[in-house]
Motif scaffolding. Structure first.
Motif, PDB file in Angstrom:
ATOM      1  N   GLN A 118       0.885  -1.246   0.028  1.00 15.56           N
ATOM      2  CA  GLN A 118      -0.017  -0.237   0.060  1.00 15.56           C
ATOM      3  C   GLN A 118       0.846   1.242   0.177  1.00 15.56           C
ATOM      4  O   GLN A 118       0.555   2.235  -0.752  1.00 15.56           O
ATOM      5  CB  GLN A 118      -0.770  -0.117   1.184  1.00 15.56           C
ATOM      6  N   ARG A 125      -0.452   5.174  -7.535  1.00 16.28           N
ATOM      7  CA  ARG A 125      -1.880   5.290  -8.165  1.00 16.28           C
ATOM      8  C   ARG A 125      -2.269   6.690  -8.368  1.00 16.28           C
ATOM      9  O   ARG A 125      -3.156   7.227  -9.217  1.00 16.28           O
ATOM     10  CB  ARG A 125      -2.891   4.746  -7.208  1.00 16.28           C
ATOM     11  N   ARG A 126      -1.564   7.872  -7.568  1.00 15.31           N
ATOM     12  CA  ARG A 126      -2.153   9.230  -7.773  1.00 15.31           C
ATOM     13  C   ARG A 126      -1.041   9.968  -8.689  1.00 15.31           C
ATOM     14  O   ARG A 126      -1.839  10.959  -9.245  1.00 15.31           O
ATOM     15  CB  ARG A 126      -1.809   9.866  -6.282  1.00 15.31           C
ATOM     16  N   GLU A 133      -4.223  -2.128 -13.473  1.00 18.52           N
ATOM     17  CA  GLU A 133      -4.089  -2.665 -12.318  1.00 18.52           C
ATOM     18  C   GLU A 133      -2.772  -3.903 -12.442  1.00 18.52           C
ATOM     19  O   GLU A 133      -2.036  -3.747 -11.514  1.00 18.52           O
ATOM     20  CB  GLU A 133      -5.231  -3.391 -11.954  1.00 18.52           C
TER      21      GLU A 133
ATOM     22  N   GLU B  59     -11.102  11.825  -1.203  1.00 26.59           N
ATOM     23  CA  GLU B  59     -10.272  10.631  -0.995  1.00 26.59           C
ATOM     24  C   GLU B  59     -11.550   9.761  -0.345  1.00 26.59           C
ATOM     25  O   GLU B  59     -11.371   9.539   0.722  1.00 26.59           O
ATOM     26  CB  GLU B  59      -9.465  10.770  -0.054  1.00 26.59           C
ATOM     27  N   LEU B  60     -12.302   9.092  -1.276  1.00 29.67           N
ATOM     28  CA  LEU B  60     -13.482   8.314  -0.794  1.00 29.67           C
ATOM     29  C   LEU B  60     -13.191   7.237   0.043  1.00 29.67           C
ATOM     30  O   LEU B  60     -13.637   6.789   1.097  1.00 29.67           O
ATOM     31  CB  LEU B  60     -14.370   8.090  -2.003  1.00 29.67           C
ATOM     32  N   ARG B  61     -12.298   6.559  -0.308  1.00 31.62           N
ATOM     33  CA  ARG B  61     -11.780   5.161   0.373  1.00 31.62           C
ATOM     34  C   ARG B  61     -11.247   5.591   1.600  1.00 31.62           C
ATOM     35  O   ARG B  61     -11.556   4.996   2.648  1.00 31.62           O
ATOM     36  CB  ARG B  61     -10.566   4.600  -0.629  1.00 31.62           C
ATOM     37  N   GLU B  62     -10.161   6.527   1.658  1.00 28.72           N
ATOM     38  CA  GLU B  62      -9.869   6.982   3.035  1.00 28.72           C
ATOM     39  C   GLU B  62     -11.133   7.396   4.006  1.00 28.72           C
ATOM     40  O   GLU B  62     -11.057   7.030   5.234  1.00 28.72           O
ATOM     41  CB  GLU B  62      -8.813   8.124   2.875  1.00 28.72           C
ATOM     42  N   PHE B  64     -13.963   6.339   3.971  1.00 25.66           N
ATOM     43  CA  PHE B  64     -14.988   5.206   4.733  1.00 25.66           C
ATOM     44  C   PHE B  64     -14.023   4.564   5.449  1.00 25.66           C
ATOM     45  O   PHE B  64     -14.511   4.044   6.534  1.00 25.66           O
ATOM     46  CB  PHE B  64     -15.085   4.295   3.436  1.00 25.66           C
ATOM     47  N   ARG B  65     -12.653   4.562   5.306  1.00 23.84           N
ATOM     48  CA  ARG B  65     -11.775   3.901   6.449  1.00 23.84           C
ATOM     49  C   ARG B  65     -11.905   4.616   7.581  1.00 23.84           C
ATOM     50  O   ARG B  65     -11.935   4.071   8.568  1.00 23.84           O
ATOM     51  CB  ARG B  65     -10.353   3.740   5.955  1.00 23.84           C
ATOM     52  N   THR B 165     -10.654  13.762   5.068  1.00 22.42           N
ATOM     53  CA  THR B 165     -11.493  12.755   5.277  1.00 22.42           C
ATOM     54  C   THR B 165     -11.777  12.716   6.810  1.00 22.42           C
ATOM     55  O   THR B 165     -13.061  11.936   7.112  1.00 22.42           O
ATOM     56  CB  THR B 165     -10.507  11.592   4.685  1.00 22.42           C
TER      57      THR B 165
END
Lengths: 260, 280
Positions: A118, A125-126, A133, B59-62, B64-65, B165
């Motif tokens: 990660q 990714r940014r 992928e 940062e949608l994923r962050e 939700f985390r 976030t």
């Protein structure tokens, strides 16, 4: 088999072949609470070279490279990276420029809450939004292989040793294919064997990724292994600039205190 | 000679006091400048936060985390606190109401005080302790270990990734936690009512909700959004602006709790005044 001297000569020669500076710093000044940390520092980093900035602790080495990426704002002077005046850049322009620069922090600065994979995916990714992928997976596997830790993908930073953290941090930096690398004390806090491994890795990065690098260090072994050119910073000012040979054979007591 | 000595004494007195006066003035000016610099930093922080909140790359994923971290991981603490709050309130109030022959008012009284005041404030204070300090310590340690700078040099906006976030997640999750604590508080109250007496679940709940209108929920829910926002904001501000040493992580966590708790109380006071003015 090349001798060490011939190799060094080749490195210096490499610099002279590409005499376009990728970074040009002129009369850089920086103070903290009325204490002058950098005093009219001027230097150039040429395309493809490894420039080692030597200096004692507190001589302003880290401040110098933090000014290059504008993590710190200088009080005066100019910094030009790829012919762009860093001080005049807007936020989005600065971000575009930063994508071309890799910065290896002294502490590694791995994100504690993320696994190694990660950590690598995060900038990739940014910054490289064009990658699929499959490309991302391959890229991560490739850089981990290059730093000699192919099986570390699912480890947390807390599970890594000091040397491993430095390697992963280097992998995270090179995963986005930077053109310039800035190393802030890459071997500090490591045992001599691991320091040598990191030094070799820095050389590998230069060869494989064709980067130009500024290496901030006070570790002479690291300087010997990587320097095409050396700049000695003393009390915030450039004291001496030259090749490794010049420094090795110098009788100046300030220089000799490093090259004993 | 005596005249001369007294002149010297007066002069010495004047010099001493003028020096003290100038020192005090300088000290006060420095304190004022530090205060105004801090106020300016807070406004700047909020301005950047608002600007980044409406940027395209959320940062949608962050987010939700963070919702999971704030919401789900605080659930056990809020459950216990909420249930005990209702239970204790019932046990403490029951003898007084028995004396007046008004035990049937107990469920309504407990539910109104829980929904309007105790639930939001106590849950928010618990959240300020857990979430505010957590954010302060997490971002503070990220600052100390150069992780925030690492994001910046990677062209990743740390305000957008770390602060927006967290503040958004706290603003959304803390009101939900407060409603959840209210519900468990009323359940705890029913349990408390059954320790000394006997009342059925259906009867208790019909009595509990009979004095409560939708309008009673509205100010409580509205202020809980402010509680959430302020807890997230203070936690992130203190962590994001932590100093360089490891000691500053503790300072950031501690001051985040103190400041967030204080602001929760102040917001509650303002909210009560506004509600009072609007509903009267």
């Amino acid at each position: 088999m090349k001798t060490k001297q011939t190799e060094t000569f080749d490195k210096v020669h490499y610099k002279t072949k590409n005499n376009e500076p990728v970074i040009e710093i002129t009369n850089l000044r920086k103070s903290f609470n009325n204490q002058e940390v950098l005093k009219d520092v001027s230097l150039k980093l040429f395309d493809g070279e490894n420039l080692v900035v030597l200096g004692k602790s507190g001589s302003g080495k880290s401040v110098l490279i933090k000014c290059i990426v504008r993590l710190l704002n200088p009080d005066g002077g100019t910094i030009s990276v790829f012919d762009e005046n860093v001080m005049a850049l807007q936020r989005n322009e600065l971000n575009e420029l930063r994508k071309k620069i890799g910065f290896l922090f002294q502490s590694g600065a791995l994100y504690d809450s993320m696994t190694v994979k990660q950590n690598l995916e995060f900038p990739l990714r940014r910054i490289r939004k064009d990658l699929s992928e499959k490309d991302i997976k391959e890229k991560i596997a490739e850089v981990l292989e290059n730093v000699g830790l192919p099986d570390a993908q699912n480890k947390m930073p807390s599970q890594l040793s000091g040397g491993m953290r430095k390697r992963i941090s280097l992998a995270r930096t090179i995963v986005v294919d930077p053109l310039i690398m800035l190393y802030d004390e890459p071997t500090t806090g490591l045992d001599p064997a691991t320091s040598d491994e990191i030094s070799l890795l820095i050389n590998d990065v230069q060869t494989k990724y064709k980067t130009s690098s500024i290496i901030i260090t006070h570790d002479i072994a690291c300087a010997r292994a990587n320097a095409n050119r050396i700049v000695l910073l003393l009390d915030g000012a450039i004291y001496k600039e030259g090749s490794l040979e010049t420094f090795e054979h110098s009788t100046d007591p300030e220089i000799k205190s490093f090259f004993r | 000679m005596r005249k001369f000595t007294s002149v010297i004494k007066v002069k010495g007195f004047a010099v001493h006091h003028s020096r003290r006066l100038s020192e005090t003035t300088l000290e006060k000016t420095q304190i004022a400048s530090i205060f105004f610099a801090e106020v300016a930093r807070v406004f700047l922080f909020i301005t950047v936060l608002v600007r980044e909140s409406f940027s395209r790359d959320f940062e949608l994923r962050e987010f939700f985390r963070q919702c999971f971290q704030i919401g789900y991981k605080t659930l056990p603490l809020v459950s216990v606190t909420g249930a005990i709050m209702g239970l204790v309130l019932t046990i403490q109030s029951r003898p007084v109401l028995v004396d007046f022959g008004a035990v049937s008012w107990l469920p309504g009284m407990v539910s109104v005080s829980l929904i309007k005041e105790m639930g939001p404030v106590i849950t928010a204070l618990i959240c300020a302790g857990k979430i505010g300090s957590g954010m302060g310590a997490e971002l503070g340690s990220m600052k100390v270990t150069e992780q925030i700078e690492a994001m910046e040099v990677s062209s990743i906006n740390p305000m957008r990734f770390l602060v927006v976030t967290r503040v958004a997640a706290a603003t959304l999750m803390i009101p939900l936690l407060i409603l959840y604590a209210d519900a468990l508080g009323i359940l705890g109250s029913w349990a408390g009512a059954n320790i000394k007496g006997s009342v059925s679940f259906v009867l208790f709940f019909s009595q509990a909700f009979s004095p409560v209108d939708f309008i009673d929920f509205l100010p409580a829910v509205l202020k809980s959004f402010f509680f959430g926002a302020v807890i997230g904001l203070v936690g992130c501000y203190k962590g994001y602006n932590a100093g360089r040493g490891t000691e500053s992580v503790g300072v950031a966590a501690n001051s985040a709790v103190v400041m967030a708790s204080l602001l929760v109380i102040i917001i509650d006071l303002i909210a009560v005044q506004i509600t009072d003015m609007l509903l009267l």
